[in-house]
Design a protein around this motif. Structure first.
Motif, PDB file in Angstrom:
ATOM      1  N   UNK A 113       0.919  -1.138  -0.349  1.00  0.00           N
ATOM      2  CA  UNK A 113      -0.111   0.526  -0.104  1.00  0.00           C
ATOM      3  C   UNK A 113       0.408   1.354  -0.358  1.00  0.00           C
ATOM      4  N   UNK A 114       1.934   1.475  -0.907  1.00  0.00           N
ATOM      5  CA  UNK A 114       2.499   2.626  -0.999  1.00  0.00           C
ATOM      6  C   UNK A 114       1.919   3.951  -1.511  1.00  0.00           C
ATOM      7  N   UNK A 115       2.903   4.957  -1.581  1.00  0.00           N
ATOM      8  CA  UNK A 115       3.756   4.483  -0.498  1.00  0.00           C
ATOM      9  C   UNK A 115       3.359   5.175   0.843  1.00  0.00           C
ATOM     10  N   UNK A 116       4.025   4.876   2.311  1.00  0.00           N
ATOM     11  CA  UNK A 116       3.449   4.180   3.253  1.00  0.00           C
ATOM     12  C   UNK A 116       4.412   4.962   4.593  1.00  0.00           C
ATOM     13  N   UNK A 117       3.607   5.755   5.529  1.00  0.00           N
ATOM     14  CA  UNK A 117       3.857   6.007   6.645  1.00  0.00           C
ATOM     15  C   UNK A 117       3.795   5.386   7.703  1.00  0.00           C
ATOM     16  N   UNK A 118       4.793   5.886   8.855  1.00  0.00           N
ATOM     17  CA  UNK A 118       3.814   5.759  10.278  1.00  0.00           C
ATOM     18  C   UNK A 118       3.934   6.989  11.058  1.00  0.00           C
ATOM     19  N   UNK A 119       2.631   7.640  11.678  1.00  0.00           N
ATOM     20  CA  UNK A 119       2.345   8.211  12.120  1.00  0.00           C
ATOM     21  C   UNK A 119       2.346   8.639  13.641  1.00  0.00           C
ATOM     22  N   UNK A 120       3.127   8.842  14.205  1.00  0.00           N
ATOM     23  CA  UNK A 120       3.508   8.504  15.767  1.00  0.00           C
ATOM     24  C   UNK A 120       2.561   7.318  16.329  1.00  0.00           C
ATOM     25  N   UNK A 121       3.391   5.406  15.245  1.00  0.00           N
ATOM     26  CA  UNK A 121       3.340   5.040  15.278  1.00  0.00           C
ATOM     27  C   UNK A 121       2.079   3.548  14.437  1.00  0.00           C
TER      28      UNK A 121
END
Lengths: 174, 517
Positions: A141-149
């Motif tokens: 599921x790109x692009x991906x991130x972690x926002x505050x975990x």
């Protein structure tokens, strides 16, 4: 002689405001009996204070029977350990290939340019730190991130802007 | 009335909004006075359909997806709890072609069971491998794994059973089992899915390994980037311990074993087994020279079996079903199944476990459905950041350790990252060098310095400066890195660089050609 205790003057970054040597010492002691406990101890210190300040080094060196140089070398090796706390919110943006394949690099470059930051930088209001990360296992599921975990997938400019706005409007998340 | 719904808590499903769907389901059920039991599972691995929920009906599970929170009301209105018709109804999940084509052995339970429940694991065939191992005895257990043909799924493809035999034969007071769950390759998420979706199978695999080689302590080393996997493993370890599957005298067998999760700190190189061992010891994650083999002198100098998550998670079914059933599947010297991960710019991304031998073209075009962007596929990187880029011309390559090696590539941990025709392959080659420079442990000069010089040379090539001379230089540098580095980081970074240059040379010469025009 404990050399680690003599170089007070070489400390450039002050410890975070909530630094508590006794509490740090207790956290470190809790890990020092485990095999290879230095990494768990570093994680415990960072979880409690948001970073591993230089003031923690002599405590770690003494607990693990290491030189302070060895402790510093371990801290410096790993990307995760910070010397000063991050902003109130942290956005970890994936820079790796699967996220590149869906325009992740341009998205990240635009965001950094708009905020006037480099990777690892924090906005002037202290609200948000943007960190590079190399793979979150969210490559489907790109692009991906972690926002505050919390994982976020299929990022696009609008969603990123909303996350930034959320970070700047709200206090620290629990 | 009370109904049961299965909804993943897998990080990939969460990234697509599964928690918001769960909240909407609970809210709507309450408003309608319906008792709802929402079981949070792992993912089936059909990520383009996530968040995907499954309803337990008398005729089996019925799936719906992808579901947005706003659609939940319409699901109730369509009587989805009885499997009612709805535009998002997918029918029986096992009949969805992407899943139906697979041979799910290692992932047999993933997305089906409650990963927090040891009882559910037992109810779905869990612990049968351990029971058979305990009946066979340690030596016959090792030989069963040897006979299965299982090779290391982390990427190196070394026969797992041979590692075990070596460690079993070593004389030492202490031995260790280390699970390498430091899944850092872009395009891979199989380890994460197992840890989040079926953590007990990994515990069982480590128990069997411990019993087979005579180890009493195991460490699972995973990544700080995987907070949900860490939480799922820790919960499962607690449940296994209280159920008598970890600790002293497991299931009255006389065998004792315990297990602990350790978390890395953002260093890719710690996925290399010897760097991982140093990191577990609390040191900088610097690669060790081999020999000595970790099987003889590993963690704290003791005999250590270090295996990838998927290798260990494949052991229980090998023991439960017998080596022959596993060995019967596969292609050439690659036996059994491989969980392949379809990622990047692909229409149907997900986990595809199949016997070795499926071709790259089948995976990308048929199973994966081509690109997500709808543009033509141009390049596919197989095996993570150290894997080669394959052009469409090599789509007939079968998924097999040797077939990929014969084409100057590797299958690695089974990640397949698809790029469409907007990709600049010279930029990808530069990134490979940049990544190596960022992550090098610093032990070997070709890796530590060569990667930085490689970035500089790529910058000159991309600027169109002395291109032929610099292409010769990057080729020479890649040779040096390949043969002069201790581990795969420096040694394999040349794969993406040289494959990009070999198959997509125009991207390297375009700047110079444009300047000359």
């Amino acid at each position: 002689m404990d050399i680690a205790m003599t170089d007070e003057h070489s400390r450039h970054a002050p410890p975070p405001p909530d630094w508590d040597a006794a509490r740090a010492g207790a956290l470190i002691a809790a890990e020092s009996g485990r095999e290879g406990g230095l990494l768990p101890a570093l994680h415990a210190v960072q979880a409690a204070f948001g970073c591993v300040p230089e003031a923690a080094e002599p405590l770690l060196a003494s607990a693990f029977n290491l030189s302070r140089a060895e402790v510093k070398g371990v801290i410096g090796f790993y990307h995760d350990f910070r010397r000063a706390p991050a902003g109130r919110h942290v956005l970890k943006l994936c820079r790796a290939e699967a996220c590149q394949s869906m325009n992740g690099a341009a998205l990240a470059a635009d965001l950094l340019a708009r905020l006037g930051l480099d990777w690892g930088g924090t906005t002037a209001d202290g609200a948000l730190t943007i960190e590079a990360v190399y793979c979150l296992g969210l490559c489907a599921m790109p692009p991906a991130a972690l926002f505050d975990g919390a994982p976020v997938g299929r990022l696009e400019a609008g969603r990123l802007a909303a996350l930034v706005a959320e970070a700047r409007q709200t206090g620290p998340s629990a | 009335m009370s109904a049961r719904i299965y909804l993943p808590r897998d990080a990939g499903a969460l990234a697509l909004g599964a928690d918001a769907v769960a909240a909407a389901l609970a809210r709507e059920a309450r408003a309608r006075g319906i008792g709802l039991d929402i079981v949070r599972t792992g993912a089936r691995g059909l990520y383009w359909l996530e968040p995907m929920l499954e309803v337990a009906t008398p005729s089996g599970r019925i799936a719906y997806g992808p579901i947005a929170p706003e659609e939940v009301g319409s699901l109730f209105a369509a009587d989805f709890l009885a499997g009612g018709a709805h535009p998002k109804q997918l029918g029986r999940p096992e009949e969805i072609p992407f899943l139906k084509r697979q041979t799910r052995l290692t992932f047999a339970r993933c997305g089906i069971v409650d990963p927090a429940s040891a009882a559910d694991y037992a109810a779905h065939g869990g612990w049968l491998g351990l029971a058979r191992a305990l009946a066979l005895g340690p030596a016959a257990t090792v030989e069963e794994v040897v006979a299965s043909g299982l090779r290391g799924r982390g990427g190196a493809g070394f026969p797992t059973g041979i590692k075990w035999r070596t460690a079993a034969g070593a004389k030492a007071a202490r031995k260790y089992i280390v699970c390498n769950a430091d899944e850092g390759d872009s395009g891979t998420f199989a380890d994460r899915m197992i840890m989040e979706g079926d953590p007990f199978v990994l515990i069982e695999g480590m128990l069997i390994a411990g019993y087979a080689v005579g180890a009493s302590k195991g460490y699972l080393y995973t990544r700080s980037e995987y907070p949900h996997a860490i939480a799922a493993m820790n919960a499962a370890i607690l449940a296994a311990r209280s159920g008598g599957f970890l600790g002293e005298n497991i299931q009255d067998s006389g065998f004792s074993f315990d297990l602990e999760v350790r978390v890395g700190a953002g260093a890719y190189v710690c996925g290399e087994e010897t760097a991982l061992l140093d990191s577990l010891e609390g040191k900088r994650g610097v690669v060790r020279a081999k020999p000595p083999l970790p099987a003889l002198q590993g963690l704290f100098g003791q005999p250590t079996v270090i295996n990838n998550v998927i290798s260990l998670a494949s052991v229980p079914i090998i023991l439960a079903e017998g080596a022959k059933a596993y060995q019967d599947l596969g292609y050439g010297r690659s036996r059994g199944t491989m969980p392949i991960q379809l990622a990047g710019n692909i229409r149907n991304p997900g986990l595809f476990e199949a016997a070795f031998g499926v071709t790259l073209g089948e995976l990308v075009e048929e199973i994966g459905g081509g690109t997500a962007s709808g543009r033509p596929v141009r390049a596919v990187q197989v095996g993570g950041p150290l894997g080669a880029y394959f052009p469409r011309a090599l789509f007939d390559t079968p998924f097999d350790y040797e077939a990929f090696a014969a084409r100057d590539g590797l299958i690695g941990h089974g990640g397949v990252v698809v790029f469409d025709d907007s990709v600049d392959m010279a930029a990808q080659a530069r990134f490979a060098m940049e990544f190596c420079a960022i992550e090098s442990c610093g032990k070997c000069t070709p890796c530590r310095l060569g990667s930085t010089r490689g970035v500089e040379v790529m910058d000159r090539i991309r600027a169109g400066r002395d291109v032929e001379k610099n292409l010769a230089l990057i080729t020479d540098l890649c040779e040096t890195m390949k043969f002069g580095s201790l581990c795969a980081l420096g040694g394999f970074t040349p794969y993406p660089v040289m494959s990009a240059l070999t198959h997509f040379r125009d991207d390297f010469t375009r700047a110079a050609a444009q300047a000359a025009a």
